[in-house]
Design a protein around this motif. Sequence first.
Motif, PDB file in Angstrom:
ATOM      1  N   LEU A 113       0.839  -1.122  -0.006  1.00 63.09           N
ATOM      2  CA  LEU A 113      -0.013   0.083  -0.033  1.00 63.09           C
ATOM      3  C   LEU A 113       0.844   1.174   0.106  1.00 63.09           C
ATOM      4  CD1 LEU A 113      -2.732  -0.915   2.672  1.00 63.09           C
ATOM      5  CD2 LEU A 113      -2.810  -1.432   0.334  1.00 63.09           C
ATOM      6  N   VAL A 114       1.972   1.241   1.059  1.00 65.53           N
ATOM      7  CA  VAL A 114       2.942   2.426   0.822  1.00 65.53           C
ATOM      8  C   VAL A 114       3.589   2.614  -0.452  1.00 65.53           C
ATOM      9  CG1 VAL A 114       5.025   3.294   1.844  1.00 65.53           C
ATOM     10  CG2 VAL A 114       3.217   1.862   3.334  1.00 65.53           C
ATOM     11  N   SER A 115       3.937   1.491  -1.096  1.00 68.37           N
ATOM     12  CA  SER A 115       4.683   1.491  -2.444  1.00 68.37           C
ATOM     13  C   SER A 115       3.860   2.242  -3.400  1.00 68.37           C
ATOM     14  CB  SER A 115       5.261   0.126  -2.843  1.00 68.37           C
ATOM     15  OG  SER A 115       5.966  -0.469  -1.932  1.00 68.37           O
ATOM     16  N   LEU A 116       2.578   1.735  -3.587  1.00 67.56           N
ATOM     17  CA  LEU A 116       1.591   2.301  -4.655  1.00 67.56           C
ATOM     18  C   LEU A 116       1.723   3.740  -4.539  1.00 67.56           C
ATOM     19  CD1 LEU A 116      -0.173   2.093  -6.881  1.00 67.56           C
ATOM     20  CD2 LEU A 116      -2.122   1.612  -5.032  1.00 67.56           C
ATOM     21  N   ALA A 117       1.424   4.496  -3.256  1.00 69.14           N
ATOM     22  CA  ALA A 117       1.287   5.590  -2.860  1.00 69.14           C
ATOM     23  C   ALA A 117       2.663   6.468  -3.187  1.00 69.14           C
ATOM     24  CB  ALA A 117       0.751   6.066  -1.294  1.00 69.14           C
ATOM     25  N   PHE A 123       3.563  11.747  -0.307  1.00 66.74           N
ATOM     26  CA  PHE A 123       4.354  11.655   0.774  1.00 66.74           C
ATOM     27  C   PHE A 123       3.522  10.785   1.737  1.00 66.74           C
ATOM     28  CE2 PHE A 123       5.504  12.500   5.248  1.00 66.74           C
ATOM     29  CZ  PHE A 123       6.923  13.038   5.075  1.00 66.74           C
ATOM     30  N   THR A 124       4.362   9.639   2.175  1.00 68.02           N
ATOM     31  CA  THR A 124       3.651   8.783   2.973  1.00 68.02           C
ATOM     32  C   THR A 124       4.262   8.704   4.396  1.00 68.02           C
ATOM     33  OG1 THR A 124       5.288   6.932   2.259  1.00 68.02           O
ATOM     34  CG2 THR A 124       2.986   7.047   1.198  1.00 68.02           C
ATOM     35  N   SER A 125       3.043   8.430   5.410  1.00 67.49           N
ATOM     36  CA  SER A 125       3.535   8.125   6.748  1.00 67.49           C
ATOM     37  C   SER A 125       2.747   7.374   7.518  1.00 67.49           C
ATOM     38  CB  SER A 125       3.178   9.580   7.403  1.00 67.49           C
ATOM     39  OG  SER A 125       3.212   9.684   9.005  1.00 67.49           O
ATOM     40  N   THR A 126       3.090   6.691   8.519  1.00 70.51           N
ATOM     41  CA  THR A 126       2.011   5.674   9.251  1.00 70.51           C
ATOM     42  C   THR A 126       2.344   5.806  11.023  1.00 70.51           C
ATOM     43  OG1 THR A 126       1.359   3.473   9.384  1.00 70.51           O
ATOM     44  CG2 THR A 126       3.497   3.708   9.300  1.00 70.51           C
ATOM     45  N   SER A 127       1.874   5.188  11.659  1.00 74.44           N
ATOM     46  CA  SER A 127       1.746   5.241  13.031  1.00 74.44           C
ATOM     47  C   SER A 127       1.810   3.615  13.498  1.00 74.44           C
ATOM     48  CB  SER A 127       0.787   5.994  13.775  1.00 74.44           C
ATOM     49  OG  SER A 127       0.836   7.271  13.502  1.00 74.44           O
ATOM     50  N   LYS A 139      13.032  -4.593   6.153  1.00 73.38           N
ATOM     51  CA  LYS A 139      13.474  -4.415   4.983  1.00 73.38           C
ATOM     52  C   LYS A 139      12.123  -4.062   3.899  1.00 73.38           C
ATOM     53  CE  LYS A 139      17.360  -7.467   5.448  1.00 73.38           C
ATOM     54  NZ  LYS A 139      17.828  -8.553   5.086  1.00 73.38           N
ATOM     55  N   LYS A 140      11.097  -4.757   3.800  1.00 73.79           N
ATOM     56  CA  LYS A 140       9.743  -4.283   2.899  1.00 73.79           C
ATOM     57  C   LYS A 140       9.585  -2.730   3.311  1.00 73.79           C
ATOM     58  CE  LYS A 140       7.655  -8.753   2.900  1.00 73.79           C
ATOM     59  NZ  LYS A 140       6.348  -9.492   3.267  1.00 73.79           N
ATOM     60  N   THR A 141       9.771  -2.146   4.516  1.00 73.57           N
ATOM     61  CA  THR A 141       9.301  -0.975   4.954  1.00 73.57           C
ATOM     62  C   THR A 141      10.433   0.028   4.331  1.00 73.57           C
ATOM     63  OG1 THR A 141       8.263  -1.339   6.848  1.00 73.57           O
ATOM     64  CG2 THR A 141       8.989   1.003   6.754  1.00 73.57           C
ATOM     65  N   LEU A 146       8.387   4.698   2.294  1.00 76.62           N
ATOM     66  CA  LEU A 146       7.779   5.194   3.339  1.00 76.62           C
ATOM     67  C   LEU A 146       8.595   6.476   3.934  1.00 76.62           C
ATOM     68  CD1 LEU A 146       5.326   5.092   5.611  1.00 76.62           C
ATOM     69  CD2 LEU A 146       7.074   3.772   7.148  1.00 76.62           C
ATOM     70  N   LYS A 147       7.924   7.549   4.053  1.00 74.32           N
ATOM     71  CA  LYS A 147       8.991   8.696   4.487  1.00 74.32           C
ATOM     72  C   LYS A 147       8.760   8.959   5.901  1.00 74.32           C
ATOM     73  CE  LYS A 147      10.233   9.702   0.322  1.00 74.32           C
ATOM     74  NZ  LYS A 147       9.534   8.545  -0.271  1.00 74.32           N
ATOM     75  N   GLN A 148       7.895   8.694   6.665  1.00 73.95           N
ATOM     76  CA  GLN A 148       7.804   8.939   8.105  1.00 73.95           C
ATOM     77  C   GLN A 148       7.161   7.752   8.660  1.00 73.95           C
ATOM     78  OE1 GLN A 148       6.929  12.840  10.570  1.00 73.95           O
ATOM     79  NE2 GLN A 148       4.828  11.818  10.107  1.00 73.95           N
ATOM     80  N   LEU A 149       7.895   7.201   9.817  1.00 75.68           N
ATOM     81  CA  LEU A 149       7.325   6.117  10.657  1.00 75.68           C
ATOM     82  C   LEU A 149       7.493   6.646  12.139  1.00 75.68           C
ATOM     83  CD1 LEU A 149       6.471   3.160  10.808  1.00 75.68           C
ATOM     84  CD2 LEU A 149       8.987   2.803  11.582  1.00 75.68           C
ATOM     85  N   ILE A 150       5.887   6.784  12.705  1.00 78.27           N
ATOM     86  CA  ILE A 150       5.842   7.236  13.929  1.00 78.27           C
ATOM     87  C   ILE A 150       5.725   5.830  15.170  1.00 78.27           C
ATOM     88  CG2 ILE A 150       4.145   8.506  15.474  1.00 78.27           C
ATOM     89  CD1 ILE A 150       3.175  10.128  13.156  1.00 78.27           C
ATOM     90  N   ILE A 151       6.619   5.801  15.875  1.00 78.54           N
ATOM     91  CA  ILE A 151       6.609   4.706  16.903  1.00 78.54           C
ATOM     92  C   ILE A 151       6.063   5.029  18.243  1.00 78.54           C
ATOM     93  CG2 ILE A 151       7.930   2.936  18.193  1.00 78.54           C
ATOM     94  CD1 ILE A 151       9.570   2.959  15.475  1.00 78.54           C
ATOM     95  N   SER A 152       4.854   4.467  18.648  1.00 78.03           N
ATOM     96  CA  SER A 152       4.385   4.857  20.033  1.00 78.03           C
ATOM     97  C   SER A 152       4.850   3.971  21.091  1.00 78.03           C
ATOM     98  CB  SER A 152       2.874   4.537  19.921  1.00 78.03           C
ATOM     99  OG  SER A 152       2.182   5.481  19.119  1.00 78.03           O
TER     100      SER A 152
END
Length: 334
Positions: A113-117, A123-127, A139-141, A146-152
């Motif tokens: 999903l990230v790759s398609l966007a 610009f892609t982000s996720t939490s 490695k897939k990520t 993906l440009k931003q990875l928010i880790i809680s």
Amino acid sequence: MKNKWIKAKAYFSHLTLKKAVNFLLLYLSFVLSRAIKKPVLWGYPTTLSIEPTTSCNLRCPECPSGLRNFSRPTGMLSESLYEKVISETKDYLTYLHLYFQGEPFLHPKFTDLVSLANQSGIFTSTSTNAHYLSEQNIKKTLDSGLKQLIISMDGITQEVYESYRVGGKLSKVQEGLGRLLQIRKEKKLLYPRVVLQFLVTGKNEHQIPELKDWAKKMGVDELQLKSTQIYNFENGSDLIPSEPQYSRYVPDGKGKWKLKKEIENKCWRMWQGAVITWDGRVVPCCFDKDGSHEMGKIGENNLEKIWKNKKYQTFRNQLLENRKQIEICKNCTE
């Protein structure tokens, strides 16, 4: 500040003249709407949040996914629905947050999903709660764009961490985070930028100094101390921090609690973007977790028609007239 510049570079690398003009039209229509107190809307959403899944491995007390108490259907985003949204919006969409409720890495095709966007110039982000940062997923990520990875991570010891992230394992989060940063360094990559997000509560605020030292030692790109949204805050909660700077709420002087920030009859989010649930429901913002304000559904109509339909414009008009009349706005800091 350095991290913000690096993220901005990625954001602007995807910007086109059409997207810039669309953003300007949205902003001007928002300003005009506030001035005349009637909704005017030029342009289409520049940001979207799309929900990969409502499934989650944790049981956080202030989250519908964690509490398993959604009033809307739960499930997994289909690739065909997602592809339809990206195809319709890629010419004006500048920012996509692949998250709403649930844990995105539980979606079996999440990195696809990230790759398609990313390939569509967005610009892609996720939490994430970071329990699925295996070497394979990392490695897939990294390959996805993906440009931003928010880790809680809301605690620096297991006892404090699990008081909110119920069912979570802090060591697994820390190991996954360390593994990601190490592999990214070995591959000499800038992205995704890693943001460590700490929801400040009355149970963990004493750990902030230790957290800052740990984050610096780990080499995360940014540390965000975020105020926690609390249901039924009016009666108080042990999750409300004692330090006012970290709280959304303050005593009202009558034995109850209220929002620290006064609710104004405006909301840029209603002109800027929208949220799409896993099954294609378009809702106004991330505060509408149960989808009580469904503006339309992808598949029955395209997003452009939904974005400017009568129901959406009526909702925007309510915001401009009296935002306090809308239930989801009563716990919002916007």
